[in-house]
Design a protein around this motif. Structure first.
Motif, PDB file in Angstrom:
ATOM      1  N   GLU A   1      37.014  -5.316  25.862  1.00  0.00           N
ATOM      2  CA  GLU A   1      36.312  -6.589  25.713  1.00  0.00           C
ATOM      3  C   GLU A   1      34.850  -6.469  26.126  1.00  0.00           C
ATOM      4  OE1 GLU A   1      38.546  -9.532  27.870  1.00  0.00           O
ATOM      5  OE2 GLU A   1      40.308  -9.264  26.596  1.00  0.00           O
ATOM      6  N   GLN A   2      34.581  -5.680  27.153  1.00  0.00           N
ATOM      7  CA  GLN A   2      33.216  -5.512  27.664  1.00  0.00           C
ATOM      8  C   GLN A   2      32.315  -4.833  26.639  1.00  0.00           C
ATOM      9  OE1 GLN A   2      32.918  -3.239  31.329  1.00  0.00           O
ATOM     10  NE2 GLN A   2      30.824  -2.651  30.849  1.00  0.00           N
TER      11      GLN A   2
ATOM     12  N   THR B   1      32.794  -4.402  23.298  1.00  0.00           N
ATOM     13  CA  THR B   1      32.812  -4.907  21.924  1.00  0.00           C
ATOM     14  C   THR B   1      31.468  -5.489  21.479  1.00  0.00           C
ATOM     15  OG1 THR B   1      35.199  -5.190  21.891  1.00  0.00           O
ATOM     16  CG2 THR B   1      33.920  -6.537  20.347  1.00  0.00           C
ATOM     17  N   PRO B   2      30.817  -6.348  22.271  1.00  0.00           N
ATOM     18  CA  PRO B   2      29.520  -6.883  21.815  1.00  0.00           C
ATOM     19  C   PRO B   2      28.449  -5.795  21.643  1.00  0.00           C
ATOM     20  CG  PRO B   2      30.358  -8.177  23.662  1.00  0.00           C
ATOM     21  CD  PRO B   2      31.247  -6.985  23.518  1.00  0.00           C
TER      22      PRO B   2
ATOM     23  N   GLU C   1      29.234  -4.055  18.363  1.00  0.00           N
ATOM     24  CA  GLU C   1      28.896  -4.926  17.231  1.00  0.00           C
ATOM     25  C   GLU C   1      27.391  -4.949  17.000  1.00  0.00           C
ATOM     26  OE1 GLU C   1      30.748  -8.637  18.240  1.00  0.00           O
ATOM     27  OE2 GLU C   1      32.715  -7.987  17.526  1.00  0.00           O
ATOM     28  N   GLU C   2      26.627  -5.028  18.075  1.00  0.00           N
ATOM     29  CA  GLU C   2      25.156  -5.031  17.976  1.00  0.00           C
ATOM     30  C   GLU C   2      24.649  -3.738  17.340  1.00  0.00           C
ATOM     31  OE1 GLU C   2      21.223  -6.337  18.382  1.00  0.00           O
ATOM     32  OE2 GLU C   2      23.041  -7.498  18.767  1.00  0.00           O
TER      33      GLU C   2
ATOM     34  N   ASN D   1      27.018  -1.138  30.113  1.00  0.00           N
ATOM     35  CA  ASN D   1      26.680  -1.519  28.737  1.00  0.00           C
ATOM     36  C   ASN D   1      25.291  -1.056  28.319  1.00  0.00           C
ATOM     37  OD1 ASN D   1      29.169  -2.663  28.395  1.00  0.00           O
ATOM     38  ND2 ASN D   1      28.440  -4.760  28.205  1.00  0.00           N
TER      39      ASN D   1
END
Length: 85
Positions: free
Chosen positions: A28-29, A31-32, A35-36, A77
């Motif tokens: 979950e951490q 994934t963004p 995607e970016e 991240n």
């Protein structure tokens, strides 16, 4: 001669196991970030692949970028985003 401005495409694989809360949290951490970067996440499970179980055992979650180990257990991240540039 024109230079390409297209970013390189990387493969990102997350090695997980069944019933692993840390694995789900990391998925979950990141994934963004993926995607970016326009990168698809590949999920592989050590409980379903004997070769992965031998290599990684209980040492999950593990993130591989282009088949090279990038992080284990915890991930930053910002570091992941830089690695995908």
């Amino acid at each position: 001669m024109e230079r390409s401005t297209v970013a390189p495409v990387h493969t990102v694989e997350l090695i997980v196991r069944n019933n692993c809360g840390s694995c789900e949290r990391v998925r979950e951490q990141i994934t963004p970030v993926l995607e970016e970067a326009g990168v698809e996440l590949i999920i592989s499970n050590v409980d379903e692949d004997p070769a992965l179980k031998i290599e990684f055992g209980d040492r999950v979650p593990v993130i591989l970028i282009d088949d090279e180990e990038f992080a284990c257990w915890e991930i930053d991240n910002d570091d992941l985003a830089k690695a995908l540039l």
